[in-house]
Design a protein around this motif. Structure first.
Motif, PDB file in Angstrom:
ATOM      1  N   LYS A  52      -1.889  51.651 -86.621  1.00  0.00           N
ATOM      2  CA  LYS A  52      -0.888  52.657 -86.999  1.00  0.00           C
ATOM      3  C   LYS A  52      -1.445  54.067 -86.791  1.00  0.00           C
ATOM      4  O   LYS A  52      -0.735  54.966 -86.350  1.00  0.00           O
ATOM      5  CB  LYS A  52      -0.448  52.480 -88.453  1.00  0.00           C
ATOM      6  CG  LYS A  52       0.300  51.208 -88.714  1.00  0.00           C
ATOM      7  CD  LYS A  52       1.683  51.270 -88.141  1.00  0.00           C
ATOM      8  CE  LYS A  52       2.451  50.012 -88.487  1.00  0.00           C
ATOM      9  NZ  LYS A  52       3.623  49.845 -87.684  1.00  0.00           N
ATOM     10  N   VAL A  53      -2.717  54.267 -87.086  1.00  0.00           N
ATOM     11  CA  VAL A  53      -3.351  55.570 -86.867  1.00  0.00           C
ATOM     12  C   VAL A  53      -3.401  55.877 -85.375  1.00  0.00           C
ATOM     13  O   VAL A  53      -3.129  57.004 -84.947  1.00  0.00           O
ATOM     14  CB  VAL A  53      -4.767  55.610 -87.496  1.00  0.00           C
ATOM     15  CG1 VAL A  53      -5.496  56.881 -87.126  1.00  0.00           C
ATOM     16  CG2 VAL A  53      -4.677  55.454 -89.005  1.00  0.00           C
ATOM     17  N   GLU A  54      -3.727  54.874 -84.553  1.00  0.00           N
ATOM     18  CA  GLU A  54      -3.749  55.065 -83.100  1.00  0.00           C
ATOM     19  C   GLU A  54      -2.366  55.433 -82.574  1.00  0.00           C
ATOM     20  O   GLU A  54      -2.226  56.318 -81.728  1.00  0.00           O
ATOM     21  CB  GLU A  54      -4.256  53.805 -82.399  1.00  0.00           C
ATOM     22  CG  GLU A  54      -5.711  53.482 -82.660  1.00  0.00           C
ATOM     23  CD  GLU A  54      -6.656  54.554 -82.157  1.00  0.00           C
ATOM     24  OE1 GLU A  54      -6.370  55.178 -81.113  1.00  0.00           O
ATOM     25  OE2 GLU A  54      -7.678  54.782 -82.821  1.00  0.00           O
ATOM     26  N   GLU A  55      -1.330  54.753 -83.073  1.00  0.00           N
ATOM     27  CA  GLU A  55       0.038  55.065 -82.653  1.00  0.00           C
ATOM     28  C   GLU A  55       0.410  56.490 -83.047  1.00  0.00           C
ATOM     29  O   GLU A  55       1.050  57.207 -82.278  1.00  0.00           O
ATOM     30  CB  GLU A  55       1.028  54.084 -83.280  1.00  0.00           C
ATOM     31  CG  GLU A  55       0.962  52.697 -82.705  1.00  0.00           C
ATOM     32  CD  GLU A  55       1.881  51.728 -83.422  1.00  0.00           C
ATOM     33  OE1 GLU A  55       2.299  52.010 -84.570  1.00  0.00           O
ATOM     34  OE2 GLU A  55       2.194  50.681 -82.826  1.00  0.00           O
ATOM     35  N   TYR A  56       0.006  56.896 -84.234  1.00  0.00           N
ATOM     36  CA  TYR A  56       0.275  58.262 -84.705  1.00  0.00           C
ATOM     37  C   TYR A  56      -0.360  59.288 -83.773  1.00  0.00           C
ATOM     38  O   TYR A  56       0.292  60.227 -83.332  1.00  0.00           O
ATOM     39  CB  TYR A  56      -0.247  58.426 -86.140  1.00  0.00           C
ATOM     40  CG  TYR A  56      -0.335  59.859 -86.597  1.00  0.00           C
ATOM     41  CD1 TYR A  56       0.803  60.569 -86.947  1.00  0.00           C
ATOM     42  CD2 TYR A  56      -1.565  60.505 -86.672  1.00  0.00           C
ATOM     43  CE1 TYR A  56       0.717  61.886 -87.368  1.00  0.00           C
ATOM     44  CE2 TYR A  56      -1.661  61.819 -87.094  1.00  0.00           C
ATOM     45  CZ  TYR A  56      -0.513  62.501 -87.435  1.00  0.00           C
ATOM     46  OH  TYR A  56      -0.599  63.803 -87.842  1.00  0.00           O
ATOM     47  N   HIS A  57      -1.640  59.113 -83.459  1.00  0.00           N
ATOM     48  CA  HIS A  57      -2.331  60.071 -82.599  1.00  0.00           C
ATOM     49  C   HIS A  57      -1.728  60.097 -81.193  1.00  0.00           C
ATOM     50  O   HIS A  57      -1.575  61.167 -80.597  1.00  0.00           O
ATOM     51  CB  HIS A  57      -3.829  59.755 -82.533  1.00  0.00           C
ATOM     52  CG  HIS A  57      -4.557  60.177 -83.762  1.00  0.00           C
ATOM     53  ND1 HIS A  57      -5.114  59.274 -84.625  1.00  0.00           N
ATOM     54  CD2 HIS A  57      -4.805  61.393 -84.302  1.00  0.00           C
ATOM     55  CE1 HIS A  57      -5.678  59.914 -85.630  1.00  0.00           C
ATOM     56  NE2 HIS A  57      -5.499  61.203 -85.457  1.00  0.00           N
ATOM     57  N   LYS A  58      -1.395  58.941 -80.663  1.00  0.00           N
ATOM     58  CA  LYS A  58      -0.798  58.887 -79.324  1.00  0.00           C
ATOM     59  C   LYS A  58       0.540  59.609 -79.303  1.00  0.00           C
ATOM     60  O   LYS A  58       0.823  60.398 -78.399  1.00  0.00           O
ATOM     61  CB  LYS A  58      -0.620  57.430 -78.873  1.00  0.00           C
ATOM     62  CG  LYS A  58      -0.036  57.312 -77.485  1.00  0.00           C
ATOM     63  CD  LYS A  58       0.094  55.862 -77.072  1.00  0.00           C
ATOM     64  CE  LYS A  58       0.675  55.763 -75.672  1.00  0.00           C
ATOM     65  NZ  LYS A  58       0.804  54.384 -75.240  1.00  0.00           N
TER      66      LYS A  58
END
Length: 113
Positions: free
Chosen positions: A39-45
């Motif tokens: 979820k953090v990776e999706e947020y940053h992307k």
């Protein structure tokens, strides 16, 4: 290490391996941690690609801070739209671009008339 097998739409099988240095974790705990991190990776992307966080042409601290704030505000608006429309950020961005391009084309036609 945890191995997960999941089906693709074309009936082929996908395999995911989750690895951790914590040997006390079981598969369920590893999966939970992975899902939170993803979820953090999706947020940053999304922040970088959909809210233009990675395309800041600014040079001074004040303009960089303004760009950062505007990108976070844009991401927040996209997240609210995502919840209301049940669409992903990338689909919403494409739809917004299509509406903008249509409006621009109509304006160009009015100017050429």
């Amino acid at each position: 290490m945890s191995r997960q097998v999941f089906p693709h739409e074309d009936q082929s099988a996908g395999v995911s391996y989750l690895v951790s240095s914590d040997t006390d974790l079981d598969q369920a705990q590893m999966t939970t941690i992975y899902q939170r991190r993803w979820k953090v990776e999706e947020y940053h992307k999304s922040l970088k690609q959909n809210a233009s966080m990675g395309k800041s042409p600014t040079k001074t601290f004040a303009t960089q801070a303004n760009h950062f704030f505007a990108a976070l505000l844009a991401y927040t608006e996209l997240a609210a739209l995502k919840l209301r429309r049940c669409l992903g950020h990338f689909r919403l961005k494409a739809q917004l671009y299509a509406v903008g391009l249509k409006a621009m084309y109509q304006q160009l036609e009015r100017l050429n008339a």
